[in-house]
Design a protein around this motif. Structure first.
Motif, short mmCIF file in Angstrom:
data_model
loop_
_atom_site.label_atom_id
_atom_site.label_comp_id
_atom_site.label_asym_id
_atom_site.label_seq_id
_atom_site.Cartn_x
_atom_site.Cartn_y
_atom_site.Cartn_z
N ALA A 285 38.22 52.67 50.29
CA ALA A 285 38.61 51.29 50.62
C ALA A 285 37.83 50.32 49.74
O ALA A 285 38.39 49.33 49.23
N ALA A 286 36.55 50.60 49.53
CA ALA A 286 35.74 49.75 48.64
C ALA A 286 36.25 49.84 47.20
O ALA A 286 36.28 48.84 46.47
N ASP A 287 36.67 51.04 46.80
CA ASP A 287 37.23 51.20 45.45
C ASP A 287 38.47 50.32 45.27
O ASP A 287 38.66 49.72 44.21
N VAL A 288 39.32 50.26 46.30
CA VAL A 288 40.53 49.43 46.22
C VAL A 288 40.15 47.96 46.00
O VAL A 288 40.72 47.28 45.14
N LEU A 289 39.14 47.49 46.74
CA LEU A 289 38.72 46.09 46.58
C LEU A 289 38.09 45.85 45.21
O LEU A 289 38.35 44.81 44.57
N ARG A 290 37.27 46.79 44.75
CA ARG A 290 36.68 46.65 43.41
C ARG A 290 37.78 46.58 42.35
O ARG A 290 37.76 45.70 41.48
N GLU A 291 38.74 47.47 42.44
CA GLU A 291 39.83 47.50 41.45
C GLU A 291 40.67 46.23 41.54
O GLU A 291 41.14 45.74 40.51
N ALA A 292 40.86 45.69 42.74
CA ALA A 292 41.59 44.43 42.88
C ALA A 292 40.88 43.32 42.11
O ALA A 292 41.51 42.53 41.40
N GLY A 293 39.57 43.26 42.22
CA GLY A 293 38.81 42.26 41.48
C GLY A 293 38.89 42.48 39.98
O GLY A 293 38.95 41.51 39.21
N LEU A 294 38.90 43.73 39.56
CA LEU A 294 39.00 44.03 38.13
C LEU A 294 40.39 43.70 37.59
O LEU A 294 40.53 43.25 36.45
N VAL A 295 41.43 43.90 38.40
CA VAL A 295 42.78 43.48 38.01
C VAL A 295 42.78 41.97 37.80
O VAL A 295 43.30 41.46 36.79
N ALA A 296 42.20 41.23 38.74
CA ALA A 296 42.16 39.76 38.61
C ALA A 296 41.44 39.36 37.32
O ALA A 296 41.89 38.46 36.61
N ALA A 297 40.35 40.05 37.01
CA ALA A 297 39.62 39.74 35.78
C ALA A 297 40.48 40.06 34.56
O ALA A 297 40.59 39.26 33.63
N ASP A 298 41.12 41.23 34.57
CA ASP A 298 42.00 41.62 33.45
C ASP A 298 43.12 40.59 33.24
O ASP A 298 43.55 40.35 32.11
N GLU A 299 43.62 40.04 34.36
CA GLU A 299 44.76 39.13 34.30
C GLU A 299 44.35 37.69 34.01
O GLU A 299 45.20 36.81 33.87
#
Ligand code: 5GP
Ligand code: ZN
Length: 119
Positions: free
Chosen positions: A66-80
């Motif tokens: 679940a923490a991985d999902v939130l971390r990846e969500a933040g990284l998607v936002a950064a990528d975008e």
């Protein structure tokens, strides 16, 4: 067993590659891909590779994922490029709240103005 792939689950079939998706990020435990019906300029779904019906069930069984999902969500936002303008991470839970796919997923949405409260 908990977390096992389900043959009748759309997002499990995206994880295996059986159903194509525009994947933007992947980690050992997660996949992020563009929503097929985007509701904002950035609309990406981050899912665990393991099958759980919703975010709360995932967090109860596999808190690290679940923490991985939130971390990846933040990284998607950064990528975008939407961190500065603000973005939403949305976890629709239950049909009454608009959940239509019962494999846990976080919507990452941004790139336009957002209203509060959400509809
Ligand atoms: P929910 O309504 O369950 O919170 O979100 C499910 C999301 O999955 C919806 O935004 C919907 O547009 C998206 N979706 C449904 N089927 C597909 C598909 O086959 N591919 C992709 N990329 N997204 C899908
Ligand atoms: Zn699934």
């Amino acid at each position: 067993m908990a977390g096992e792939p389900q043959t009748d689950c759309l997002f499990c079939r995206i994880v295996t590659g059986e159903i194509p998706a525009t994947i933007v990020r992947e980690s050992d435990t997660t996949v992020a891909f563009r929503d097929i019906n985007p509701q904002a300029p950035t609309h990406v779904l981050v899912i665990p590779k393991a099958h759980y019906p919703d975010a709360a069930a995932l967090a109860a069984a596999e808190p690290q994922i679940a923490a991985d999902v939130l971390r990846e969500a933040g990284l998607v936002a950064a990528d975008e490029g939407i961190v500065g303008s603000g973005y939403r991470i949305i976890l629709n839970t239950g049909t009454g709240a608009g959940q239509t796919v019962f494999h846990a997923h976080a919507h990452v949405m941004g790139g336009r103005g957002m209203q509060w409260p959400p509809g």
